[in-house]
Design a protein around this motif. Structure first.
Motif, PDB file in Angstrom:
ATOM      1  N   THR A 137      31.096  41.542  77.618  1.00  0.00           N
ATOM      2  CA  THR A 137      30.999  42.419  76.448  1.00  0.00           C
ATOM      3  C   THR A 137      30.570  41.635  75.205  1.00  0.00           C
ATOM      4  OG1 THR A 137      32.790  43.738  77.370  1.00  0.00           O
ATOM      5  CG2 THR A 137      32.352  44.029  75.017  1.00  0.00           C
ATOM      6  N   THR A 138      29.767  42.274  74.369  1.00  0.00           N
ATOM      7  CA  THR A 138      29.456  41.705  73.054  1.00  0.00           C
ATOM      8  C   THR A 138      30.392  42.326  72.024  1.00  0.00           C
ATOM      9  OG1 THR A 138      27.148  41.454  73.682  1.00  0.00           O
ATOM     10  CG2 THR A 138      27.637  41.338  71.333  1.00  0.00           C
ATOM     11  N   VAL A 139      31.074  41.480  71.265  1.00  0.00           N
ATOM     12  CA  VAL A 139      32.014  41.945  70.245  1.00  0.00           C
ATOM     13  C   VAL A 139      31.276  42.072  68.913  1.00  0.00           C
ATOM     14  CG1 VAL A 139      34.136  41.390  68.982  1.00  0.00           C
ATOM     15  CG2 VAL A 139      33.967  40.871  71.427  1.00  0.00           C
ATOM     16  N   LEU A 140      31.379  43.239  68.299  1.00  0.00           N
ATOM     17  CA  LEU A 140      30.665  43.466  67.040  1.00  0.00           C
ATOM     18  C   LEU A 140      31.621  43.556  65.863  1.00  0.00           C
ATOM     19  CD1 LEU A 140      28.046  46.197  68.087  1.00  0.00           C
ATOM     20  CD2 LEU A 140      27.949  43.712  68.400  1.00  0.00           C
ATOM     21  N   LEU A 141      31.288  42.827  64.811  1.00  0.00           N
ATOM     22  CA  LEU A 141      31.988  42.952  63.526  1.00  0.00           C
ATOM     23  C   LEU A 141      31.304  44.078  62.767  1.00  0.00           C
ATOM     24  CD1 LEU A 141      31.656  39.168  62.806  1.00  0.00           C
ATOM     25  CD2 LEU A 141      33.879  40.293  62.908  1.00  0.00           C
ATOM     26  N   GLU A 142      32.073  45.037  62.267  1.00  0.00           N
ATOM     27  CA  GLU A 142      31.457  46.135  61.527  1.00  0.00           C
ATOM     28  C   GLU A 142      31.366  45.783  60.044  1.00  0.00           C
ATOM     29  OE1 GLU A 142      33.017  50.029  62.366  1.00  0.00           O
ATOM     30  OE2 GLU A 142      31.835  50.982  60.776  1.00  0.00           O
ATOM     31  N   CYS A 174      27.630  45.257  63.749  1.00  0.00           N
ATOM     32  CA  CYS A 174      27.277  46.672  63.724  1.00  0.00           C
ATOM     33  C   CYS A 174      27.168  47.073  62.257  1.00  0.00           C
ATOM     34  CB  CYS A 174      28.348  47.504  64.427  1.00  0.00           C
ATOM     35  SG  CYS A 174      28.115  49.283  64.232  1.00  0.00           S
ATOM     36  N   LEU A 175      25.977  47.499  61.851  1.00  0.00           N
ATOM     37  CA  LEU A 175      25.767  47.876  60.457  1.00  0.00           C
ATOM     38  C   LEU A 175      26.034  49.370  60.287  1.00  0.00           C
ATOM     39  CD1 LEU A 175      23.060  46.639  58.068  1.00  0.00           C
ATOM     40  CD2 LEU A 175      23.379  49.091  58.294  1.00  0.00           C
ATOM     41  N   VAL A 180      27.684  49.939  54.148  1.00  0.00           N
ATOM     42  CA  VAL A 180      26.891  48.964  53.365  1.00  0.00           C
ATOM     43  C   VAL A 180      26.452  49.561  52.027  1.00  0.00           C
ATOM     44  CG1 VAL A 180      26.041  47.467  55.222  1.00  0.00           C
ATOM     45  CG2 VAL A 180      24.715  49.468  54.577  1.00  0.00           C
ATOM     46  N   PHE A 181      26.146  50.869  52.037  1.00  0.00           N
ATOM     47  CA  PHE A 181      25.737  51.540  50.793  1.00  0.00           C
ATOM     48  C   PHE A 181      26.913  51.545  49.808  1.00  0.00           C
ATOM     49  CE2 PHE A 181      24.865  55.489  48.329  1.00  0.00           C
ATOM     50  CZ  PHE A 181      23.594  55.187  47.858  1.00  0.00           C
ATOM     51  N   ASP A 182      28.085  51.892  50.308  1.00  0.00           N
ATOM     52  CA  ASP A 182      29.285  51.877  49.460  1.00  0.00           C
ATOM     53  C   ASP A 182      29.626  50.461  48.995  1.00  0.00           C
ATOM     54  OD1 ASP A 182      29.334  54.558  50.059  1.00  0.00           O
ATOM     55  OD2 ASP A 182      31.469  54.633  50.487  1.00  0.00           O
ATOM     56  N   ALA A 183      29.234  49.475  49.808  1.00  0.00           N
ATOM     57  CA  ALA A 183      29.493  48.081  49.443  1.00  0.00           C
ATOM     58  C   ALA A 183      28.509  47.585  48.381  1.00  0.00           C
ATOM     59  CB  ALA A 183      29.399  47.191  50.681  1.00  0.00           C
ATOM     60  N   GLY A 203      21.196  36.627  59.981  1.00  0.00           N
ATOM     61  CA  GLY A 203      20.160  36.572  61.022  1.00  0.00           C
ATOM     62  C   GLY A 203      20.057  37.925  61.711  1.00  0.00           C
ATOM     63  N   LEU A 204      18.874  38.509  61.704  1.00  0.00           N
ATOM     64  CA  LEU A 204      18.721  39.861  62.268  1.00  0.00           C
ATOM     65  C   LEU A 204      18.983  39.906  63.770  1.00  0.00           C
ATOM     66  CD1 LEU A 204      15.731  41.446  60.291  1.00  0.00           C
ATOM     67  CD2 LEU A 204      18.045  42.375  60.523  1.00  0.00           C
ATOM     68  N   SER A 205      18.900  38.748  64.434  1.00  0.00           N
ATOM     69  CA  SER A 205      19.169  38.750  65.870  1.00  0.00           C
ATOM     70  C   SER A 205      20.637  39.080  66.170  1.00  0.00           C
ATOM     71  CB  SER A 205      18.809  37.397  66.480  1.00  0.00           C
ATOM     72  OG  SER A 205      19.598  36.385  65.888  1.00  0.00           O
ATOM     73  N   ARG A 206      21.499  38.972  65.167  1.00  0.00           N
ATOM     74  CA  ARG A 206      22.921  39.339  65.340  1.00  0.00           C
ATOM     75  C   ARG A 206      23.146  40.842  65.262  1.00  0.00           C
ATOM     76  NH1 ARG A 206      26.344  35.307  67.161  1.00  0.00           N
ATOM     77  NH2 ARG A 206      25.739  33.370  66.130  1.00  0.00           N
ATOM     78  N   LEU A 207      22.180  41.558  64.726  1.00  0.00           N
ATOM     79  CA  LEU A 207      22.361  42.989  64.510  1.00  0.00           C
ATOM     80  C   LEU A 207      22.173  43.717  65.839  1.00  0.00           C
ATOM     81  CD1 LEU A 207      22.925  45.240  62.528  1.00  0.00           C
ATOM     82  CD2 LEU A 207      20.520  45.260  61.900  1.00  0.00           C
ATOM     83  N   LYS A 208      23.258  44.325  66.332  1.00  0.00           N
ATOM     84  CA  LYS A 208      23.222  44.896  67.681  1.00  0.00           C
ATOM     85  C   LYS A 208      23.363  46.415  67.704  1.00  0.00           C
ATOM     86  CE  LYS A 208      23.318  40.749  69.590  1.00  0.00           C
ATOM     87  NZ  LYS A 208      22.050  40.163  70.016  1.00  0.00           N
TER      88      LYS A 208
END
Ligand code: FE
Ligand code: FE
Ligand code: ZN
Length: 274
Positions: A137-142, A174-175, A180-183, A203-208
């Protein structure tokens, strides 16, 4: 083709979520691994998860996304709360192996007055305990809105967490468009600039994955109130730009808008029409 789905209830089983996703016009979905407020997860029925895997294979699904309960706080000041976050995440990741090679998203947490640096350290500590070499599994930070003492509303904070994790090839981001807009990241009028800064810092390669939500509040409000697509401050044009952007259009997208299933089907059709 756009990879898109919405948040579904796991209570009807895994295969049924797959069927529901197809009925709604999608080819992926998100679900909570357990009651969003925590608590024990239902036992997994292997027949059911196997049936989902076959359905996904036959219907051109993209990766699906499990969401950790949002009350987990891996950087709580309270040791027991951190222990609970660790146990729930470790258990979730073990269960994810019934549906291998998918993704698991979580909210980094709130430092509750300990400071951002301490929070980042504690989050990385939990990740280093739960991420194992042998998991698929890939773990995503939101990305977060920055409500209260939430960590993850700045790309630099997410990068600092990733930098402290040893098996970081199993980590992604995970974007969430509302968050992000509220941030304060202006994806409405400066999507290109926001993506450039994401690329430079993380790094955009992290964006899953993407969470597609409009926002009930203006840029930088730090509120985190989701709105239907096109009905909030982000607006429809921005979503057209997002789902057609060369750097984003292959990513699995998940709606977490205030909708019943019918509303989700309409939003999925709308976004696919772009
Ligand atoms: Fe979330
Ligand atoms: Fe989200
Ligand atoms: Zn949210």
């Amino acid at each position: 083709m756009l990879n898109i789905g919405c948040h579904l209830s796991v209570s009807n089983g895994f295969e049924n979520m797959g069927k529901q996703a197809i009925e709604l016009g999608g080819n992926t979905f998100q679900f909570f691994t357990r009651n969003p407020r925590g608590g024990k997860a239902k036992d997994i029925n292997k027949k059911d998860t196997d049936a989902l895997l076959i359905l996904m294979e036959n219907n051109n699904f993209s990766k699906i996304l499990a969401h950790a309960p949002y009350t987990l706080n891996p950087c709580s000041a309270n040791e027991r709360a951190r222990q609970f976050a660790f146990e729930a995440m470790a258990d979730d990741l073990k269960r994810m192996e019934y549906i291998p090679n998918n993704m698991y998203n979580f909210h980094p947490g709130s430092h509750v007055g300990q400071g951002v640096d301490k929070g980042i350290e504690l989050i990385a500590e939990v990740l280093n305990e739960v991420i194992r070499e042998d998991m698929s599994t890939t773990v995503l930070l939101e990305t977060m809105a920055g409500k209260g003492s939430e960590i993850g509303s700045k790309f630099e904070e997410l990068k600092a967490i990733i930098d402290r994790v040893e098996l970081d090839d199993k980590l992604g981001v995970c974007l969430d468009t509302c968050h992000v807009f509220d941030a304060g990241y202006d994806i409405k009028d400066n999507l290109e600039g926001v993506l450039e800064s994401f690329d430079k810092i993380i790094g955009l390669s992290r964006l899953k994955a993407l969470h597609l939500n409009d926002s009930k509040n203006p840029l930088g409000s730090h509120k985190d109130r989701h709105e239907k697509i096109g009905k909030g401050y982000i607006g429809l044009e921005a979503f057209r730009n997002i789902v057609t952007h060369p750097a984003l259009k292959e990513l699995p997208c998940f709606l977490e808008t205030p909708n019943e299933l019918e509303g989700y089907a309409e939003e999925i059709a709308l976004l696919k029409s772009f």
